[in-house]
Design an enzyme around this catalytic site. Structure first.
Site, PDB file in Angstrom:
ATOM      1  N   GLU A 276      -3.813   2.134 -28.094  1.00 63.68           N
ATOM      2  CA  GLU A 276      -4.249   2.038 -26.899  1.00 63.68           C
ATOM      3  C   GLU A 276      -5.668   2.054 -26.690  1.00 63.68           C
ATOM      4  O   GLU A 276      -6.277   1.131 -26.244  1.00 63.68           O
ATOM      5  CB  GLU A 276      -3.683   2.706 -25.829  1.00 63.68           C
ATOM      6  CG  GLU A 276      -2.014   2.513 -25.642  1.00 63.68           C
ATOM      7  CD  GLU A 276      -1.743   1.018 -25.480  1.00 63.68           C
ATOM      8  OE1 GLU A 276      -2.187   0.354 -24.567  1.00 63.68           O
ATOM      9  OE2 GLU A 276      -0.746   0.570 -26.327  1.00 63.68           O
ATOM     10  N   TRP A 279      -6.991  -1.269 -27.908  1.00 63.81           N
ATOM     11  CA  TRP A 279      -6.721  -2.176 -26.844  1.00 63.81           C
ATOM     12  C   TRP A 279      -8.200  -2.258 -26.149  1.00 63.81           C
ATOM     13  O   TRP A 279      -8.568  -3.270 -25.631  1.00 63.81           O
ATOM     14  CB  TRP A 279      -5.609  -2.272 -26.062  1.00 63.81           C
ATOM     15  CG  TRP A 279      -4.353  -2.821 -26.517  1.00 63.81           C
ATOM     16  CD1 TRP A 279      -3.503  -2.159 -27.363  1.00 63.81           C
ATOM     17  CD2 TRP A 279      -4.098  -4.217 -26.614  1.00 63.81           C
ATOM     18  NE1 TRP A 279      -2.692  -3.290 -27.726  1.00 63.81           N
ATOM     19  CE2 TRP A 279      -2.871  -4.290 -27.152  1.00 63.81           C
ATOM     20  CE3 TRP A 279      -4.704  -5.531 -26.046  1.00 63.81           C
ATOM     21  CZ2 TRP A 279      -2.175  -5.778 -27.463  1.00 63.81           C
ATOM     22  CZ3 TRP A 279      -4.295  -6.653 -26.342  1.00 63.81           C
ATOM     23  CH2 TRP A 279      -3.060  -6.794 -27.014  1.00 63.81           C
ATOM     24  N   TRP A 307      -1.915 -23.928  -9.070  1.00 61.49           N
ATOM     25  CA  TRP A 307      -1.494 -22.928  -8.360  1.00 61.49           C
ATOM     26  C   TRP A 307      -0.849 -23.527  -7.046  1.00 61.49           C
ATOM     27  O   TRP A 307      -0.930 -24.557  -6.661  1.00 61.49           O
ATOM     28  CB  TRP A 307      -2.763 -22.193  -8.182  1.00 61.49           C
ATOM     29  CG  TRP A 307      -3.285 -21.724  -9.305  1.00 61.49           C
ATOM     30  CD1 TRP A 307      -4.697 -21.791  -9.898  1.00 61.49           C
ATOM     31  CD2 TRP A 307      -2.851 -20.772 -10.365  1.00 61.49           C
ATOM     32  NE1 TRP A 307      -4.914 -21.459 -10.908  1.00 61.49           N
ATOM     33  CE2 TRP A 307      -3.889 -20.610 -11.454  1.00 61.49           C
ATOM     34  CE3 TRP A 307      -1.800 -19.842 -10.523  1.00 61.49           C
ATOM     35  CZ2 TRP A 307      -3.733 -19.675 -12.383  1.00 61.49           C
ATOM     36  CZ3 TRP A 307      -1.586 -19.090 -11.556  1.00 61.49           C
ATOM     37  CH2 TRP A 307      -2.519 -18.774 -12.397  1.00 61.49           C
ATOM     38  N   ASN A 344       0.460   1.275 -16.069  1.00 64.35           N
ATOM     39  CA  ASN A 344       0.257   0.267 -16.896  1.00 64.35           C
ATOM     40  C   ASN A 344       1.475  -0.879 -16.822  1.00 64.35           C
ATOM     41  O   ASN A 344       1.340  -2.028 -16.766  1.00 64.35           O
ATOM     42  CB  ASN A 344       0.014   0.602 -18.353  1.00 64.35           C
ATOM     43  CG  ASN A 344      -0.484  -0.681 -19.192  1.00 64.35           C
ATOM     44  OD1 ASN A 344      -1.110  -1.606 -18.901  1.00 64.35           O
ATOM     45  ND2 ASN A 344       0.631  -0.789 -20.173  1.00 64.35           N
ATOM     46  N   TRP A 362      -4.650 -15.940 -11.048  1.00 63.22           N
ATOM     47  CA  TRP A 362      -4.840 -14.352 -11.713  1.00 63.22           C
ATOM     48  C   TRP A 362      -6.193 -13.855 -11.398  1.00 63.22           C
ATOM     49  O   TRP A 362      -6.388 -12.638 -11.114  1.00 63.22           O
ATOM     50  CB  TRP A 362      -4.837 -14.632 -13.311  1.00 63.22           C
ATOM     51  CG  TRP A 362      -5.783 -15.203 -14.047  1.00 63.22           C
ATOM     52  CD1 TRP A 362      -5.631 -16.496 -14.371  1.00 63.22           C
ATOM     53  CD2 TRP A 362      -7.021 -14.778 -14.263  1.00 63.22           C
ATOM     54  NE1 TRP A 362      -6.848 -17.147 -15.102  1.00 63.22           N
ATOM     55  CE2 TRP A 362      -7.796 -16.065 -15.083  1.00 63.22           C
ATOM     56  CE3 TRP A 362      -8.052 -13.812 -14.376  1.00 63.22           C
ATOM     57  CZ2 TRP A 362      -9.009 -16.128 -15.749  1.00 63.22           C
ATOM     58  CZ3 TRP A 362      -9.304 -13.706 -14.827  1.00 63.22           C
ATOM     59  CH2 TRP A 362      -9.727 -14.752 -15.632  1.00 63.22           C
ATOM     60  N   TRP A 385      -5.437  -9.111 -16.891  1.00 58.70           N
ATOM     61  CA  TRP A 385      -5.004 -10.259 -16.175  1.00 58.70           C
ATOM     62  C   TRP A 385      -4.745 -11.645 -17.037  1.00 58.70           C
ATOM     63  O   TRP A 385      -3.720 -12.356 -16.742  1.00 58.70           O
ATOM     64  CB  TRP A 385      -6.083 -10.623 -14.925  1.00 58.70           C
ATOM     65  CG  TRP A 385      -5.842  -9.437 -13.862  1.00 58.70           C
ATOM     66  CD1 TRP A 385      -6.062  -8.472 -13.610  1.00 58.70           C
ATOM     67  CD2 TRP A 385      -4.614  -9.881 -12.915  1.00 58.70           C
ATOM     68  NE1 TRP A 385      -5.775  -7.734 -12.484  1.00 58.70           N
ATOM     69  CE2 TRP A 385      -4.769  -8.577 -12.091  1.00 58.70           C
ATOM     70  CE3 TRP A 385      -3.600 -10.644 -12.784  1.00 58.70           C
ATOM     71  CZ2 TRP A 385      -3.937  -8.247 -11.085  1.00 58.70           C
ATOM     72  CZ3 TRP A 385      -2.804 -10.548 -11.557  1.00 58.70           C
ATOM     73  CH2 TRP A 385      -2.791  -9.308 -10.755  1.00 58.70           C
TER      74      TRP A 385
HETATM   75  C1  LIG Z   1      -3.336  -6.688 -14.953  1.00 58.89           C
HETATM   76  C2  LIG Z   1      -3.885  -5.581 -15.832  1.00 58.89           C
HETATM   77  C3  LIG Z   1      -5.132  -4.978 -15.203  1.00 58.89           C
HETATM   78  C4  LIG Z   1      -5.643  -4.052 -15.931  1.00 58.89           C
HETATM   79  N1  LIG Z   1      -7.222  -3.729 -15.425  1.00 58.89           N
HETATM   80  C5  LIG Z   1      -7.711  -2.706 -16.021  1.00 58.89           C
HETATM   81  C6  LIG Z   1      -8.953  -2.259 -15.634  1.00 58.89           C
HETATM   82  O1  LIG Z   1      -9.531  -2.794 -14.924  1.00 58.89           O
HETATM   83  N2  LIG Z   1      -9.481  -0.930 -16.366  1.00 58.89           N
HETATM   84  C7  LIG Z   1      -8.934  -0.355 -17.398  1.00 58.89           C
HETATM   85  O2  LIG Z   1      -9.348   0.727 -17.865  1.00 58.89           O
HETATM   86  N3  LIG Z   1      -7.605  -0.965 -17.921  1.00 58.89           N
HETATM   87  C8  LIG Z   1      -7.019  -1.835 -17.487  1.00 58.89           C
HETATM   88  N4  LIG Z   1      -5.735  -2.230 -17.572  1.00 58.89           N
HETATM   89  C9  LIG Z   1      -5.004  -1.669 -18.888  1.00 58.89           C
HETATM   90  C10 LIG Z   1      -4.282  -0.493 -18.469  1.00 58.89           C
HETATM   91  O3  LIG Z   1      -3.422  -0.809 -17.708  1.00 58.89           O
HETATM   92  C11 LIG Z   1      -4.980   0.934 -18.220  1.00 58.89           C
HETATM   93  O4  LIG Z   1      -6.133   1.087 -19.095  1.00 58.89           O
HETATM   94  C12 LIG Z   1      -4.054   2.163 -18.404  1.00 58.89           C
HETATM   95  O5  LIG Z   1      -2.825   1.846 -17.513  1.00 58.89           O
HETATM   96  C13 LIG Z   1      -4.906   3.358 -17.790  1.00 58.89           C
HETATM   97  O6  LIG Z   1      -4.128   4.240 -17.847  1.00 58.89           O
HETATM   98  P1  LIG Z   1      -3.881   5.457 -18.894  1.00 58.89           P
HETATM   99  O7  LIG Z   1      -5.564   6.027 -19.032  1.00 58.89           O
HETATM  100  O8  LIG Z   1      -3.165   6.547 -18.410  1.00 58.89           O
HETATM  101  O9  LIG Z   1      -3.833   5.048 -20.327  1.00 58.89           O
HETATM  102  P2  LIG Z   1      -3.274   5.497 -21.631  1.00 58.89           P
HETATM  103  O10 LIG Z   1      -1.743   4.626 -21.959  1.00 58.89           O
HETATM  104  O11 LIG Z   1      -3.318   7.041 -21.849  1.00 58.89           O
HETATM  105  O12 LIG Z   1      -4.403   4.719 -22.631  1.00 58.89           O
HETATM  106  C14 LIG Z   1      -5.485   5.420 -22.971  1.00 58.89           C
HETATM  107  C15 LIG Z   1      -6.783   4.527 -22.949  1.00 58.89           C
HETATM  108  O13 LIG Z   1      -6.287   3.286 -23.756  1.00 58.89           O
HETATM  109  C16 LIG Z   1      -7.146   2.122 -22.786  1.00 58.89           C
HETATM  110  N5  LIG Z   1      -6.192   1.194 -22.668  1.00 58.89           N
HETATM  111  C17 LIG Z   1      -4.916   1.235 -22.566  1.00 58.89           C
HETATM  112  N6  LIG Z   1      -4.051   0.413 -22.109  1.00 58.89           N
HETATM  113  C18 LIG Z   1      -5.227  -0.768 -22.297  1.00 58.89           C
HETATM  114  C19 LIG Z   1      -5.240  -2.001 -22.179  1.00 58.89           C
HETATM  115  N7  LIG Z   1      -3.966  -2.875 -21.889  1.00 58.89           N
HETATM  116  N8  LIG Z   1      -6.530  -2.840 -22.153  1.00 58.89           N
HETATM  117  C20 LIG Z   1      -7.384  -2.283 -22.368  1.00 58.89           C
HETATM  118  N9  LIG Z   1      -7.702  -0.627 -22.468  1.00 58.89           N
HETATM  119  C21 LIG Z   1      -6.283  -0.088 -22.663  1.00 58.89           C
HETATM  120  C22 LIG Z   1      -7.661   2.856 -21.321  1.00 58.89           C
HETATM  121  O14 LIG Z   1      -9.184   3.013 -21.650  1.00 58.89           O
HETATM  122  C23 LIG Z   1      -6.756   4.122 -21.469  1.00 58.89           C
HETATM  123  O15 LIG Z   1      -7.329   4.984 -20.626  1.00 58.89           O
HETATM  124  C24 LIG Z   1      -5.252  -3.302 -16.923  1.00 58.89           C
HETATM  125  C25 LIG Z   1      -3.973  -3.679 -17.266  1.00 58.89           C
HETATM  126  C26 LIG Z   1      -3.308  -4.913 -16.760  1.00 58.89           C
HETATM  127  C27 LIG Z   1      -1.960  -5.458 -17.133  1.00 58.89           C
END
Ligand SMILES: Cc1cc2nc3c(=O)[nH]c(=O)nc-3n(C[C@H](O)[C@H](O)[C@H](O)COP(=O)(O)OP(=O)(O)OC[C@H]3O[C@@H](n4cnc5c(N)ncnc54)[C@H](O)[C@@H]3O)c2cc1C
Length: 481
Positions: A276, A279, A307, A344, A362, A385
């Protein structure tokens, strides 16, 4: 001659593993850690209300940390270049260091500032604090940027041992006494009407909290991540995203913690979590190489997607307020409003619902997230998004439309998450918690719910709206031919 050096802090609000800070300290007699509040230069992506709230806490924490080492944070407000020049003129600084940002607006601004200050005769150096690898260091065999995550991450994962973090300094040279700094309160980052109680309850911004949270997660919870990360009722994920966004902790430190406790970060049980972080890297890779993706689909065929035109404002408002009549969607949107964060799995569900069942753009969802998320991050938000809308790099295929009822039944089996955020549904049995409109009326009466009075009827029919989305998608398919 004594050397005065500026450390221009932005989204790197930490002492640990801060390459600009370390480089600034070389041969430095007077250090000026500066934060310039310049929201106009971030337009159209100036920090939203929830981010501003976090920023206030993060700057407070940074100032406190600097003071424990004999320094302090100098706050300025105004156009970044003009403010930096003012500070140079007042202090005779000869060098400036900062850590790089990768979104298109910041890159453009920073490039211009670099050039201008160099022309003024300053030594200017930028560094990498927020990524494991620079976006230009990772390329396909043909030297192209990646558009597919798996291949991108394979390349990064082979190099994870190359990125050890730097230690925080033990002491800092003092700043000059004479320089006027603005009190943080003058930036007006906190809300004037106190809507932030839920955020204050849920979060502690700042480096100390970030390091503690990361340590606790890596020590106690990382091994359960693979099984629990999709369950929104549980604290199964790290919740590090706002800390990472503001640079209160860096990915290299997280990786070092993982390695210290568990060994190889690319092996089980820690690989699913480390991926992650991958990602996050991928999101920055994409925004760097495809800067238009903040507003336009990476897959340009999707520009033709029709849309919804009728009733769009009402639908958008219902989604924003958590009043769509679909419990998992409403629970997510209310969690977001209340805490500035959403799980997430639920982000994916609410984004699919907005873009497919409601057929709203979106970009409208991304904007709402931008204003309400404490972790709002242009790279991750644009990727998330576009992924959900099916128009981005390595996206879910458009025709794979999440059914929010089935998602709820699978990932929130006992309805704990929905009951927490939609308490008006709390007395419904598990069987109907994700689709209250199908419950027999006697049961609804017993649970004290009248659909349409205590909880909305669904604003769209899930089946019909799914079919309408698939029909709209035909336009995209033919645009590709
Ligand atoms: C529609 C949508 C919008 C989102 N907008 C954002 C946003 O504005 N900012 C944001 O940080 N994340 C965003 N995410 C990705 C993800 O949802 C969050 O990073 C995650 O929920 C944060 O929770 P966590 O720190 O517990 O994640 P964990 O699951 O603990 O992951 C650890 C770290 O990995 C990174 N990460 C995890 N998943 C993703 C991902 N899919 N894309 C990029 N980085 C990721 C984050 O930095 C996160 O803190 C978005 C996802 C979706 C589907």
């Amino acid at each position: 001659m004594p050397s005065t050096v500026i450390l221009w802090l932005r989204r790197d609000l930490r002492l640990d593993d801060n390459p600009a800070l370390q480089a600034a300290l070389h041969g430095c007699d007077t250090l000026l850690p500066v934060y310039v509040h310049d929201p106009d230069s971030d337009a159209p992506w100036a920090p939203g209300a929830a981010s501003r709230w976090w920023l206030h806490g993060s700057l407070t924490s940074m100032d406190r940390a600097l003071r424990t080492l004999g320094s302090r944070l100098l706050i300025a407000r105004g156009e970044s270049l003009a403010e930096l020049r003012r500070i140079v003129a007042a202090t005779g600084a000869t060098r400036i260091h900062w850590n790089r940002l990768y979104d298109p607006t910041s890159r453009k601004r920073d490039g211009q500032i670099k050039q201008a200050l160099r022309t003024d005769g300053l030594r200017v150096e930028s560094h990498n604090a927020s990524l494991l690898f620079e976006p230009w260091e990772i390329a396909t065999g043909n030297g192209e940027p990646y558009r597919v995550f798996t291949a991108f991450w394979r390349r990064c994962a082979a190099r994870l041992s190359e990125v050890p973090p730097l230690r925080a300094p033990a002491a800092l040279p003092p700043p000059p006494d004479s320089l006027d700094a603005l009190p943080l309160e003058r930036l007006g980052l906190l809300p004037t009407i106190p809507w932030d109680a839920g955020m204050r309850e849920a979060w502690t911004p700042g480096e100390t909290a970030a390091l503690e949270q990361a340590r606790a997660f890596v020590h106690d919870r990382i091994q359960g991540y693979a099984n629990e990360r999709d369950l929104p009722a549980q604290a199964g994920t790290s919740a590090l995203s706002p800390h990472l966004h503001f640079g209160e902790i860096g990915p290299r430190r997280i990786l070092a913690m993982v390695r210290e406790q568990w060994g190889d970060p690319s092996a089980d049980p820690v690989e699913p979590f480390v991926r992650e972080i991958g990602w996050r890297e991928f999101a920055h890779h994409l925004i760097y190489h495809y800067p238009h993706t903040t507003d336009e689909p990476l897959d340009r065929r999707f520009a033709a997607l029709p849309w919804r035109e009728d009733d769009a404002d009402r639908m958008l408002r219902a989604w924003q307020r958590g009043a769509t009549g679909i419990p998992l969607v409403d629970a997510g949107m209310r969690q977001l409003w209340h805490t500035g964060w959403m799980h997430n799995r639920v982000r994916m569900v609410v984004a699919s619902f907005l873009t497919k069942n409601l057929r709203l753009p979106w970009q409208a969802g991304a904007r709402w997230f931008w204003d309400t998320l404490v972790d709002a991050d242009l790279a991750a938000n644009s990727l998330g998004w576009q992924w959900s809308a099916g128009c981005g790099a390595d996206a879910a295929p458009y025709f794979r439309i999440f059914n929010p009822v089935l998602q709820g039944e699978r990932f929130d089996k006992t309805g704990t998450y929905v009951r927490r955020w939609c308490p008006e549904l709390a007395r419904l049995p598990d069987k109907y918690i994700h689709q209250p409109w199908t419950a027999p009326s006697a049961l609804l009466d017993h649970a004290g719910i009248r659909i349409g009075r205590d909880y909305p009827a669904p604003i769209v029919d899930l089946k019909a709206s799914r079919e309408a989305a698939l029909a709209a998608y035909e336009v995209v398919k033919s645009a590709g031919r």
